[in-house]
Write an enzyme that holds these catalytic residues in place. Structure first.
Site, PDB file in Angstrom:
ATOM      1  N   ASP A 128      31.874   5.545 -22.640  1.00  0.00           N
ATOM      2  CA  ASP A 128      33.133   6.197 -22.519  1.00  0.00           C
ATOM      3  C   ASP A 128      32.900   7.486 -21.496  1.00  0.00           C
ATOM      4  O   ASP A 128      31.915   8.374 -21.635  1.00  0.00           O
ATOM      5  CB  ASP A 128      33.344   7.306 -23.941  1.00  0.00           C
ATOM      6  CG  ASP A 128      34.250   8.063 -24.124  1.00  0.00           C
ATOM      7  OD1 ASP A 128      35.284   7.777 -23.402  1.00  0.00           O
ATOM      8  OD2 ASP A 128      34.341   8.986 -25.037  1.00  0.00           O
ATOM      9  N   ASP A 140      39.445   7.164 -17.893  1.00  0.00           N
ATOM     10  CA  ASP A 140      38.709   7.296 -19.120  1.00  0.00           C
ATOM     11  C   ASP A 140      38.322   5.739 -19.695  1.00  0.00           C
ATOM     12  O   ASP A 140      39.265   5.098 -20.013  1.00  0.00           O
ATOM     13  CB  ASP A 140      39.402   8.159 -20.232  1.00  0.00           C
ATOM     14  CG  ASP A 140      38.917   8.190 -21.620  1.00  0.00           C
ATOM     15  OD1 ASP A 140      37.618   7.866 -21.572  1.00  0.00           O
ATOM     16  OD2 ASP A 140      39.424   8.612 -22.376  1.00  0.00           O
TER      17      ASP A 140
END
Length: 479
Positions: A122, A315
């Site tokens: 992430d 992201d």
């Protein structure tokens, strides 16, 4: 800031999505997302800039592939490949599993004796955290009591994401990445004891690896992040790159696509062509600057600040391409006018893939370039030079047909000098500070008048030919 074409170039990322199951092999529709890139500043790579025709600059050649180029700070570089030294990137190829909908995860061995867990990659958060108790949606969890190298830091932690949250405690332990390095590293690790909507059904990861900057780390930014620890202990360059191989349909038709997380540099076998870089505007999330957006060749004609409301970030932990509400509404209108339909397959139990969904979603504030877009490219997070690079991924294709394209540079003459949005809250704070400073200056001025008035009055009483009080201030100031 955007300037003339001779000092600034523009990057276009063109994603090609299929719009019906029947027309997949025949019809492709372009989605164009320009990014601002750094001024050209190459040394020892190109002896001269490419020819400029009209207002468009020709694409730069790829003369630096496969070696470390000497790049000026903040400049545009091609195919940056740090000297490998003791790091071999090939074991990191294909070290990821997963897909955009369920996340891409990496196998790790934690503690002594080692416990194997699958960890979600992430780039939109900064904590390294793993399940510490059984949970219906995880296959494994880390039992810190069974690890003789685990040490608690006696810190409680509570982390909230756009979706989901968890609480736990912070400690440190040794970690090994089987498909990465042949050694162990001591890192901070959060043990998750309670969570809400964080672990998801039908996913295969047991924790999260936050790769963003330490300023986002909880409980405080003083907690060293996983990647910062890795850079120090493995003595690798402060750079990592990601290839997600889920564009279109999974390669093995099983619902798992895979990919690569290269820690410490760039693996040339994972991409083709040049790497185009855009500046990281702020080091918290990986915030970049979006210049404009086109659908079906048509510019949305919005002010570029609308694309950067609050922030525009890259992201990997977000599935879809999220757009601020005003931008999203403009996209929907453009799609309806051009009869284009941007969709993603919903992976089922069979291989027919008859169900699709819209790959773009609205956001309350941020623009988020999620896995939907990242899957089309090999993405380089060059933290050392504060930039993010995009190159064509060699696994971004369907039936041998590429599903992504990078072209440019293009003129920025029609783009505002700055597209970064200043929030109303920030503006209010600036006004408050300005008024406070003005008030302070006023008080100081009154004090000076009070102190100088007796001095001026004294001179006036002695000689009527001297200047008056008002003139005395001016005279005294310039002496």
């Amino acid at each position: 800031m955007c300037t003339s074409v001779d000092t600034q170039v523009l990057l276009f990322l063109q994603l090609l999505f299929h719009w019906t199951t029947e027309a997949q092999a025949q019809v492709q529709t372009p989605f164009i997302l320009p990014l601002k890139v750094s001024p050209v500043g190459l040394k020892g790579v190109l002896s001269h800039l490419p020819q400029v025709s009209a207002s468009l600059a020709a694409p730069l050649g790829n003369e630096s592939r496969g070696r470390l180029s000497d790049v000026a700070s903040g400049g545009l570089a091609l195919a940056l490949d740090p000297e490998r030294g003791l790091v071999n990137f090939l074991p990191m190829v294909d070290n990821l599993q997963g897909d955009a909908g369920k996340g891409y995860y990496l196998e790790m061995l934690i503690g002594t004796p080692p416990q194997k867990l699958q960890i979600l990659v992430d780039t939109g958060s900064s904590n390294f955290a793993v399940a510490g108790v059984p949970h219906p949606y995880v296959t494994s969890y880390f039992d810190n009591e069974k690890s003789r190298t685990y040490h608690s830091k006696n810190l409680n932690i509570n982390v909230k994401y756009t979706q989901g949250s968890w609480t736990g405690s912070v400690g440190e332990d040794v970690v090994t990445i089987p498909k990465g390095f042949n050694s162990t590293f001591l890192v901070n690790i959060a043990i998750i004891f309670e969570s809400e909507d964080f672990f998801l059904p039908k996913t295969k990861w047991d924790g999260i690896l936050g790769l963003a900057y330490a300023i986002l780390a909880k409980p405080s930014s003083s907690l060293e992040t996983f990647f910062d620890s890795l850079v120090k202990q493995a003595k690798i360059p402060n750079i990592f790159s990601i290839q997600m191989c889920g564009a279109g349909l999974p390669r093995d038709r099983t619902g798992t696509s895979g990919g690569s997380l290269v820690m410490g540099g760039i693996e040339p076998s994972l991409y083709e062509g040049d790497i185009w870089y855009t500046t990281i505007k702020k080091e918290w999330y990986y915030q970049i600057e979006i210049l404009k957006l086109e659908i079906g060749g048509q510019n949305l004609n919005l002010d570029c600040s609308e694309y950067n409301v609050d922030k525009a970030i890259v992201d990997s932990g977000t599935t879809l391409f999220h757009l601020p509400q005003k931008v999203f509404e403009a996209v929907i209108e453009a799609v309806s006018h051009t009869s284009l339909l941007y969709i993603l397959p919903i992976l089922g139990t069979d291989s027919n893939y008859g169900c699709y969904r819209f790959g773009i979603s609205s956001s309350t504030n941020s623009l988020i370039i999620g896995a939907t877009i990242m899957e089309g490219f090999y993405v380089v997070f060059d933290r050392a030079q504060k930039r993010i690079g995009f190159a064509l991924s060699l696994c971004a294709e369907v039936d041998g047909v590429p599903v992504s394209e990078i072209s440019g540079p293009f003129s920025t003459d029609d783009i505002a000098s700055s597209c970064i949005h200043v929030s109303p809250l920030t503006e209010s704070i600036l006004w408050i500070v300005s008024y406070a400073l003005m008030s302070l200056c006023g008080i100081i001025f009154l004090v000076l008048i009070t102190l100088l008035f007796p001095f001026c009055h004294l001179f006036s009483s002695r000689d009527p030919n001297l200047v008056n009080d008002e003139s005395c201030l001016v005279q005294h100031r310039w002496k």
